[in-house]
Design a protein around this motif. Structure first.
Motif, PDB file in Angstrom:
ATOM      1  N   ALA B  29     -32.862 -43.592  35.367  1.00 49.88           N
ATOM      2  CA  ALA B  29     -33.446 -42.630  36.310  1.00 49.88           C
ATOM      3  C   ALA B  29     -34.555 -41.909  35.571  1.00 49.88           C
ATOM      4  N   ALA B  30     -35.695 -42.570  35.526  1.00 47.74           N
ATOM      5  CA  ALA B  30     -36.800 -42.085  34.686  1.00 47.74           C
ATOM      6  C   ALA B  30     -38.082 -42.756  35.131  1.00 47.74           C
ATOM      7  N   SER B  31     -39.196 -42.225  34.673  1.00 44.70           N
ATOM      8  CA  SER B  31     -40.480 -42.914  34.845  1.00 44.70           C
ATOM      9  C   SER B  31     -40.726 -43.774  33.602  1.00 44.70           C
ATOM     10  N   PRO B  32     -41.592 -44.779  33.715  1.00 43.72           N
ATOM     11  CA  PRO B  32     -41.973 -45.519  32.507  1.00 43.72           C
ATOM     12  C   PRO B  32     -42.503 -44.591  31.412  1.00 43.72           C
ATOM     13  N   ALA B  33     -43.251 -43.554  31.802  1.00 41.56           N
ATOM     14  CA  ALA B  33     -43.805 -42.638  30.795  1.00 41.56           C
ATOM     15  C   ALA B  33     -42.689 -41.904  30.051  1.00 41.56           C
ATOM     16  N   THR B 145     -21.751 -52.310  21.608  1.00 45.81           N
ATOM     17  CA  THR B 145     -21.277 -50.932  21.640  1.00 45.81           C
ATOM     18  C   THR B 145     -22.410 -49.966  21.330  1.00 45.81           C
ATOM     19  N   GLY B 146     -23.196 -50.328  20.321  1.00 44.55           N
ATOM     20  CA  GLY B 146     -24.288 -49.455  19.895  1.00 44.55           C
ATOM     21  C   GLY B 146     -25.272 -49.153  21.008  1.00 44.55           C
ATOM     22  N   VAL B 147     -25.738 -50.180  21.694  1.00 48.39           N
ATOM     23  CA  VAL B 147     -26.744 -49.897  22.721  1.00 48.39           C
ATOM     24  C   VAL B 147     -26.136 -49.228  23.943  1.00 48.39           C
ATOM     25  N   THR B 148     -24.904 -49.581  24.269  1.00 46.09           N
ATOM     26  CA  THR B 148     -24.264 -48.936  25.421  1.00 46.09           C
ATOM     27  C   THR B 148     -24.159 -47.429  25.176  1.00 46.09           C
ATOM     28  N   ASP B 149     -23.708 -47.051  23.980  1.00 45.55           N
ATOM     29  CA  ASP B 149     -23.601 -45.626  23.631  1.00 45.55           C
ATOM     30  C   ASP B 149     -24.969 -44.956  23.609  1.00 45.55           C
ATOM     31  N   ALA B 150     -25.937 -45.637  23.026  1.00 40.23           N
ATOM     32  CA  ALA B 150     -27.268 -45.039  22.904  1.00 40.23           C
ATOM     33  C   ALA B 150     -27.880 -44.819  24.287  1.00 40.23           C
ATOM     34  N   TYR B 151     -27.761 -45.807  25.165  1.00 36.61           N
ATOM     35  CA  TYR B 151     -28.399 -45.659  26.473  1.00 36.61           C
ATOM     36  C   TYR B 151     -27.662 -44.649  27.352  1.00 36.61           C
ATOM     37  N   ALA B 152     -26.365 -44.528  27.171  1.00 36.03           N
ATOM     38  CA  ALA B 152     -25.639 -43.464  27.878  1.00 36.03           C
ATOM     39  C   ALA B 152     -26.142 -42.097  27.417  1.00 36.03           C
ATOM     40  N   GLN B 153     -26.423 -41.976  26.138  1.00 34.48           N
ATOM     41  CA  GLN B 153     -26.955 -40.716  25.610  1.00 34.48           C
ATOM     42  C   GLN B 153     -28.375 -40.472  26.133  1.00 34.48           C
ATOM     43  N   LEU B 154     -29.153 -41.551  26.247  1.00 38.13           N
ATOM     44  CA  LEU B 154     -30.505 -41.396  26.808  1.00 38.13           C
ATOM     45  C   LEU B 154     -30.426 -40.962  28.271  1.00 38.13           C
ATOM     46  N   ASP B 155     -29.466 -41.505  29.026  1.00 38.91           N
ATOM     47  CA  ASP B 155     -29.238 -41.035  30.406  1.00 38.91           C
ATOM     48  C   ASP B 155     -29.038 -39.516  30.435  1.00 38.91           C
ATOM     49  N   ARG B 156     -28.188 -39.023  29.540  1.00 38.83           N
ATOM     50  CA  ARG B 156     -27.903 -37.582  29.510  1.00 38.83           C
ATOM     51  C   ARG B 156     -29.153 -36.779  29.161  1.00 38.83           C
ATOM     52  N   LEU B 157     -29.923 -37.312  28.223  1.00 40.91           N
ATOM     53  CA  LEU B 157     -31.160 -36.618  27.823  1.00 40.91           C
ATOM     54  C   LEU B 157     -32.149 -36.563  28.998  1.00 40.91           C
ATOM     55  N   LEU B 158     -32.256 -37.682  29.712  1.00 38.28           N
ATOM     56  CA  LEU B 158     -33.155 -37.731  30.869  1.00 38.28           C
ATOM     57  C   LEU B 158     -32.679 -36.775  31.972  1.00 38.28           C
ATOM     58  N   ALA B 159     -31.376 -36.699  32.163  1.00 37.35           N
ATOM     59  CA  ALA B 159     -30.822 -35.818  33.215  1.00 37.35           C
ATOM     60  C   ALA B 159     -31.112 -34.356  32.901  1.00 37.35           C
ATOM     61  N   GLY B 160     -31.213 -34.059  31.618  1.00 37.53           N
ATOM     62  CA  GLY B 160     -31.451 -32.670  31.206  1.00 37.53           C
ATOM     63  C   GLY B 160     -32.903 -32.220  31.355  1.00 37.53           C
ATOM     64  N   ASP B 161     -33.746 -33.136  31.821  1.00 38.15           N
ATOM     65  CA  ASP B 161     -35.133 -32.775  32.125  1.00 38.15           C
ATOM     66  C   ASP B 161     -35.903 -32.319  30.885  1.00 38.15           C
ATOM     67  N   GLU B 162     -35.534 -32.844  29.732  1.00 40.28           N
ATOM     68  CA  GLU B 162     -36.221 -32.428  28.502  1.00 40.28           C
ATOM     69  C   GLU B 162     -37.286 -33.416  28.067  1.00 40.28           C
ATOM     70  N   ILE B 163     -37.347 -34.554  28.741  1.00 36.98           N
ATOM     71  CA  ILE B 163     -38.338 -35.577  28.373  1.00 36.98           C
ATOM     72  C   ILE B 163     -39.504 -35.518  29.352  1.00 36.98           C
TER      73      ILE B 163
END
Lengths: 163, 163
Positions: B29-33, B145-163
């Motif tokens: 849930a993000a833009s390419p940018a 496992t590594g990428v699944t965890d990392a991308y779940a964390q990126l989801d959270r970062l994107l949801a927080g509107d900080e990017i």
């Protein structure tokens, strides 16, 4: 497992059927340190990589781990350019990325090694890994003349005792 | 032609039988940018690449064409480090080399693309080309496992509107 083996008597080029790789091997009357310098020293590199009589310009050349490079050749009125980054630069091993800018999104990963054979001779190996067999085969067809000319020029440079 | 397809519902990982490649696809849930910034901004990158709760340090980070990078993670008393160079950094495409320093001469070439899917969603693809099937398969087993965890964390970062 080898699709193709080409040899001009000195250069061996192999393209395995099971990996999108070109494997090249070439002996030189040189030390590994001389081959390393020929691949990293800007002034030396331009004197052999294009073959005899070519005019090459290093637009950018930072031959260290984490550095990058670009060079431009001229053939008649055509310019052709290549660029990449240096992943590893060590005396026995160089790993870089390589793009021919005529195919701007094409990229391959190349590893060069320099092995002492004794008696004043050294073996250069380069392994180039492509993203597809199509990309590998396209490069293969244009590579043979280019590397044969370039390595003959490197032979002459080494014989002149300038490296 | 696919050896293995793994999906946790959001991340697809494919390892074809005929190329030593890992192909990954993941919607966000993000833009390419935003995905581009998450992969190039040093402060953002360390907050997701190791997954939730990880401690990563960027030893070096120069996210431009011709730049290079290194990061170090800590897990208990173990340190694990990775490094490479940036072959291409553009808004729609990043190409870099990648070495896990536990296998110092191993290197792969990775291409990331960011594609707009509309409706506030974007598709991340990464294609990683290895020098052999053995190297690819070794990475595959530790990657999921590594990428699944990392991308779940990126989801959270994107949801927080900080990017």
């Amino acid at each position: 497992m080898t699709k193709k083996t080409t040899s001009d008597g000195t250069t061996t080029i192999e393209a395995p059927t099971d990996l999108p790789v070109i494997r090249l091997a070439r002996e030189f009357a040189a030390s590994p340190a001389q081959l390393f310098r020929a691949h990293t020293d800007a002034d030396l590199f331009v004197r052999w990589i294009g073959g005899e009589g070519s005019t090459l310009t290093l637009d950018h050349w930072d031959a260290r781990t984490g550095g990058s490079w670009r060079y431009v050749g001229v053939s008649g009125s055509d310019e052709y350019a290549f660029h990449g980054c240096f992943h590893t630069v060590r005396e026995d091993r160089i790993v870089w990325t390589f793009t021919f800018e005529g195919i701007p999104d094409g990229v391959c990963l190349e590893t060069f090694t320099f092995e002492d054979l004794g008696d004043g001779r050294a073996l250069l190996r380069s392994d180039s890994t492509y993203e597809s067999f199509e990309a590998r085969d396209a490069m293969l067809s244009s590579m043979e003349t280019g590397v044969t000319d370039a390595y003959a020029q490197l032979d002459r440079l080494l014989a002149g005792d300038e490296i």
